[in-house]
Design a protein around this motif. Structure first.
Motif, PDB file in Angstrom:
ATOM      1  N   GLN A  42       0.804  -1.208   0.000  1.00 37.25           N
ATOM      2  CA  GLN A  42       0.000   0.000   0.000  1.00 37.25           C
ATOM      3  C   GLN A  42       0.845   1.270   0.000  1.00 37.25           C
ATOM      4  O   GLN A  42       0.308   2.376  -0.022  1.00 37.25           O
ATOM      5  CB  GLN A  42      -0.990  -0.044   1.160  1.00 37.25           C
ATOM      6  CG  GLN A  42      -1.970  -1.190   0.971  1.00 37.25           C
ATOM      7  CD  GLN A  42      -2.963  -1.337   2.093  1.00 37.25           C
ATOM      8  OE1 GLN A  42      -3.357  -0.373   2.718  1.00 37.25           O
ATOM      9  NE2 GLN A  42      -3.380  -2.576   2.342  1.00 37.25           N
ATOM     10  N   LYS A  43       2.177   1.113  -0.034  1.00 34.43           N
ATOM     11  CA  LYS A  43       3.078   2.259  -0.174  1.00 34.43           C
ATOM     12  C   LYS A  43       3.607   2.374  -1.607  1.00 34.43           C
ATOM     13  O   LYS A  43       4.349   3.292  -1.921  1.00 34.43           O
ATOM     14  CB  LYS A  43       4.237   2.137   0.809  1.00 34.43           C
ATOM     15  CG  LYS A  43       3.778   2.241   2.256  1.00 34.43           C
ATOM     16  CD  LYS A  43       4.923   2.121   3.215  1.00 34.43           C
ATOM     17  CE  LYS A  43       4.394   2.197   4.638  1.00 34.43           C
ATOM     18  NZ  LYS A  43       5.434   2.015   5.636  1.00 34.43           N
TER      19      LYS A  43
ATOM     20  N   THR B 249      -5.471   6.150  -2.014  1.00 34.96           N
ATOM     21  CA  THR B 249      -5.234   6.554  -0.630  1.00 34.96           C
ATOM     22  C   THR B 249      -6.084   7.747  -0.177  1.00 34.96           C
ATOM     23  O   THR B 249      -5.754   8.400   0.788  1.00 34.96           O
ATOM     24  CB  THR B 249      -3.745   6.878  -0.399  1.00 34.96           C
ATOM     25  OG1 THR B 249      -3.339   7.868  -1.346  1.00 34.96           O
ATOM     26  CG2 THR B 249      -2.899   5.643  -0.504  1.00 34.96           C
TER      27      THR B 249
ATOM     28  N   PRO C 234       3.844   3.430  -5.357  1.00 34.13           N
ATOM     29  CA  PRO C 234       3.358   4.677  -5.972  1.00 34.13           C
ATOM     30  C   PRO C 234       2.018   4.539  -6.701  1.00 34.13           C
ATOM     31  O   PRO C 234       1.168   5.423  -6.584  1.00 34.13           O
ATOM     32  CB  PRO C 234       4.473   5.050  -6.952  1.00 34.13           C
ATOM     33  CG  PRO C 234       5.694   4.413  -6.388  1.00 34.13           C
ATOM     34  CD  PRO C 234       5.232   3.161  -5.711  1.00 34.13           C
TER      35      PRO C 234
ATOM     36  N   THR D 195      -0.680   4.447  -3.935  1.00 34.99           N
ATOM     37  CA  THR D 195      -0.862   5.717  -3.216  1.00 34.99           C
ATOM     38  C   THR D 195      -1.486   6.789  -4.105  1.00 34.99           C
ATOM     39  O   THR D 195      -2.261   7.608  -3.617  1.00 34.99           O
ATOM     40  CB  THR D 195       0.473   6.235  -2.640  1.00 34.99           C
ATOM     41  OG1 THR D 195       1.408   6.419  -3.693  1.00 34.99           O
ATOM     42  CG2 THR D 195       1.031   5.282  -1.600  1.00 34.99           C
ATOM     43  N   GLN D 196      -1.184   6.766  -5.391  1.00 33.10           N
ATOM     44  CA  GLN D 196      -1.761   7.763  -6.301  1.00 33.10           C
ATOM     45  C   GLN D 196      -3.233   7.511  -6.582  1.00 33.10           C
ATOM     46  O   GLN D 196      -3.977   8.441  -6.876  1.00 33.10           O
ATOM     47  CB  GLN D 196      -0.998   7.780  -7.622  1.00 33.10           C
ATOM     48  CG  GLN D 196       0.390   8.347  -7.509  1.00 33.10           C
ATOM     49  CD  GLN D 196       1.191   8.163  -8.787  1.00 33.10           C
ATOM     50  OE1 GLN D 196       0.702   7.667  -9.785  1.00 33.10           O
ATOM     51  NE2 GLN D 196       2.448   8.561  -8.735  1.00 33.10           N
TER      52      GLN D 196
END
Length: 139
Positions: free
Chosen positions: A68-69, A78, A71, A74-75
């Protein structure tokens, strides 16, 4: 009964060639003495049922399979208050397999999530000496 086939003397590895972790893990696994069936998730898509079977065999929710980190995640996912159900997690893994937290290793009937390439060594029997060749004895 699951739909993912398992073999006693064959290793099955699900990985993404779009991630450096996946490529490195594949190198470790293919260096072992066992037959390897490597499935590149960027080329071969798993069904939702297969993803659920993997998550259940790992005793983890589908959400735990996703980095979930990453890119892409997250884009796109999140926003505050966003809630993803199983179908949503499957879509994330299907569309962007590089967000998979690691590679999935199946040995016999055991499933493992390999979060580093060397995690593979923890789950193999000593017959994988090819990974650590011994120096010849000097007399």
């Amino acid at each position: 009964m699951g739909i993912i086939s398992k073999h006693k003397n064959k290793i099955k590895l699900y990985y993404s060639s779009n991630s450096s972790l996946g490529k490195q893990t594949l190198a470790y696994v293919t260096a072992s003495k066992k037959d390897v069936l490597a499935i590149d998730l960027s080329k071969t898509k798993l069904t939702g049922t297969q993803w659920i079977e993997i998550a259940e065999a790992l005793h983890t929710p589908l959400s735990s399979l996703v980095n979930q980190k990453h890119p892409y995640f997250t884009q796109n996912y999140t926003e505050k208050g966003i809630h993803l159900g199983n179908e949503d997690w499957i879509k994330v893994l299907h569309k962007n397999p590089e967000v998979l937290k690691g590679s999935i290793l199946i040995v016999d009937n055991s499933f493992y999530l390999l979060e580093t390439p060397t995690d593979f060594l923890k789950h193999m029997e000593p017959d994988t000496a090819a990974l650590h060749p011994q120096k010849p004895h000097e007399d």
